[in-house]
Design an enzyme around this catalytic site. Structure first.
Site, PDB file in Angstrom:
ATOM      1  N   ASP A 213       0.832  -1.200   0.000  1.00 40.80           N
ATOM      2  CA  ASP A 213       0.000   0.000   0.000  1.00 40.80           C
ATOM      3  C   ASP A 213       0.874   1.260   0.000  1.00 40.80           C
ATOM      4  O   ASP A 213       1.975   1.274   0.555  1.00 40.80           O
ATOM      5  CB  ASP A 213      -0.889  -0.010   1.253  1.00 40.80           C
ATOM      6  CG  ASP A 213      -1.865   1.134   1.291  1.00 40.80           C
ATOM      7  OD1 ASP A 213      -2.721   1.198   0.397  1.00 40.80           O
ATOM      8  OD2 ASP A 213      -1.768   1.969   2.217  1.00 40.80           O
ATOM      9  N   GLU A 242       1.385  -0.482  -4.992  1.00 37.81           N
ATOM     10  CA  GLU A 242       0.419   0.545  -5.402  1.00 37.81           C
ATOM     11  C   GLU A 242       1.150   1.890  -5.464  1.00 37.81           C
ATOM     12  O   GLU A 242       1.502   2.452  -4.434  1.00 37.81           O
ATOM     13  CB  GLU A 242      -0.744   0.635  -4.407  1.00 37.81           C
ATOM     14  CG  GLU A 242      -1.724   1.739  -4.755  1.00 37.81           C
ATOM     15  CD  GLU A 242      -2.291   2.462  -3.528  1.00 37.81           C
ATOM     16  OE1 GLU A 242      -3.436   2.926  -3.609  1.00 37.81           O
ATOM     17  OE2 GLU A 242      -1.583   2.573  -2.506  1.00 37.81           O
TER      18      GLU A 242
END
Length: 510
Positions: A213, A242
């Site tokens: 993340d 990400e």
């Protein structure tokens, strides 16, 4: 007798030289298909952990848990998925149903179950040849993390500052995302804690990968050490990051850190724009992304392609805003996503055309029901598993018209064609010798029409808003035609055998 045996051994060796046997290729990550689940919003399999569950509150827990996922593993497998990505499962503070507000990095969120139940989920998935990817957050903690009031941990966080300049990398890395306390990975103690924690989850649960993340909010030198450390625990461990950015060059620069793959936001941006509305040009833009990725990544085949996720409006909502039919538009988008290079990632609920606007409206509790998209995804998944050209093959654009495109995927001796009509009218496309010079038959895999070559070439009749996948099969010239390579091998082998026998007989006469 020994000489006769020698002759036949020679025969076998020659046959092996002439007819090579292709070794079975080991599956790699480009062969995977990922199903993305927000644990709390998928399936409630154990009501005993339903603390403060409120189905009427979109920001409260809704009851999904590990047991619920275990109960639906067959459902996931039947759609063809070979990996599951789960949102973070660590203990979160109140209202942290999504998993991104960490309260304890080593504890399991009690709403989801226990550590042992998660291990059971991993084991059950592995028995079905399904990999488990965990979402991991190392950029920040929850708003009320105990470290915030620990005098010995004050230097574990950056100063309380808002990200005001998204083009200023220092501000992006040190500022607070959505006000969440930002961890200082440059602090050796903080860094060691995060690295040890990441390795512990692999050792303890045997997971297969991390979806990382908020990668761009963490310094690159941390990710370099992170990649080295986690792969020392499990060599083939998969890291998909990400980097939420529209500039592919910016995203690709993080590949230098050792992160294997990324959720491809440039792909997402174009795919959702093109396929949520009719008459949009496909080839120039989507194939352009592939050409660019080839120059930016060492292995662009393992980038994650997606049209839905938990941070954006659902694809169905985009389609409805354009006054289009969700099922029709989804089929087009999925057909492209499953046949273009990259790993298809399907967000839970996409298979039933689930609607949803901005967060948290895009995170409704899953509704299990029959839907035509489920069988469509299953068919696409089966094709990817059966045809290596769709996972490893080159990607060539043969036709690029307004709204209509034809692509070729070729790997070794296998070739497939993907034809997409993104217009509201039936289209006819002719492939001449320039695009397809072979004498072949195009066997349709989604429909029933097979196409043979005529004086014009191959004439493809594409109904409005439809996609078709053709397997290119060579046509035998007549029924007695045989593979001349095999005949050649048999002839040579026979000659060698006769020479061997003749040699033995001659020696005996002498």
């Amino acid at each position: 007798m020994r000489k006769i045996l020698t002759a036949f051994i020679t025969l076998i060796l020659i046959c092996n030289i002439i007819i090579p046997v292709h070794a079975e290729e080991k599956d790699t990550w480009e062969d995977e298909m990922i199903y993305f689940i927000m644990t709390d919003r998928f399936h409630n399999g154990d009501t005993s952990n339903d603390y403060q569950v409120d189905l009427n509150d979109p920001r409260a827990y809704h009851g999904g848990d590990f047991q619920g996922i275990i109960e639906k593993l067959d459902y996931i497998q039947e759609m063809g998925f070979t990996a599951i990505w789960l949102t973070p499962i660590v203990k979160n503070e109140p209202k942290g149903y999504h998993g991104y507000w960490t309260e304890d990095f080593y504890e399991v969120e009690e709403h989801f179950g226990t550590l042992e139940e998660f291990k059971t989920l991993v084991q059950e998935a592995h028995e079905r040849d399904i990999k488990i990817i965990l979402d991991l957050v190392v950029n920040h903690t929850g708003y009320q993390h105990p470290w915030l009031t620990d005098p010995d941990k004050q230097d574990w966080f950056h100063e309380d500052q808002t990200i005001l300049d998204w083009d200023n990398q220092e501000n992006v890395e040190n500022g607070r995302l959505a006000g969440l306390p930002d961890l200082a990975q440059e602090n050796p103690e903080t860094r060691k804690y995060l690295l040890d924690m990441a390795k512990w989850w692999i050792e303890e649960t045997d997971i297969d990968g991390y979806r990382l993340d908020t990668v761009k909010h963490v310094p690159k030198d941390f990710w370099e050490q992170f990649a080295t450390e986690v792969k020392s625990v499990k060599e083939d461990f998969f890291l998909i990051g990400e980097v939420w950015h529209s500039d592919p060059t910016y995203v690709a620069d993080y590949a230098k850190t050792g992160i294997d793959s990324f959720v491809d936001y440039p792909f997402f941006n174009e795919a959702t724009r093109i396929f949520s509305n009719a008459d949009q040009r496909i080839g120039r833009y989507m194939h352009g992304i592939w050409e660019r990725n080839q120059t930016l990544y060492e292995n662009p085949y393992i980038l994650g392609n997606f049209i839905d996720n938990h941070d954006n409006k659902r694809f169905t909502r985009l389609v409805l805003e354009n006054n289009e039919d969700p099922a029709t538009r989804l089929k087009l988008a999925l057909a492209y996503m499953y046949t273009a290079p990259g790993i298809p990632i399907v967000y839970y609920g996409t298979e039933i055309a689930m609607d949803g606007g901005e967060d948290p409206d895009n995170r409704h509790l899953m509704e299990f029901q029959d839907h035509e998209i489920i069988s469509y995804i299953s068919t696409l998944g089966e094709m990817r598993q059966e045809n290596p050209a769709l996972t490893k093959g080159d990607f060539v654009m043969l036709v690029d018209q307004i709204g209509t495109s034809v692509f070729s995927r070729t790997y070794e001796d296998e070739q497939l064609l993907i034809a997409i009509n993104n217009t509201v009218e039936d289209q006819e496309v002719v492939l001449t010798d320039e695009e397809l010079p072979t004498i072949s038959k195009l066997v349709a895999k989604l429909g029933e029409e097979s196409i043979s070559k005529n004086e014009e070439g191959y004439v493809l009749h594409l109904p409005k808003e439809s996609a078709e996948i053709y397997v290119v099969e060579e046509v035998e010239q007549d029924e007695t035609t045989t593979d001349y390579t095999i005949w050649y091998a048999i002839t040579i082998a026979g000659v060698v055998a006769l020479l061997g026998i003749w040699f033995v007989i001659r020696k005996r006469k002498a």
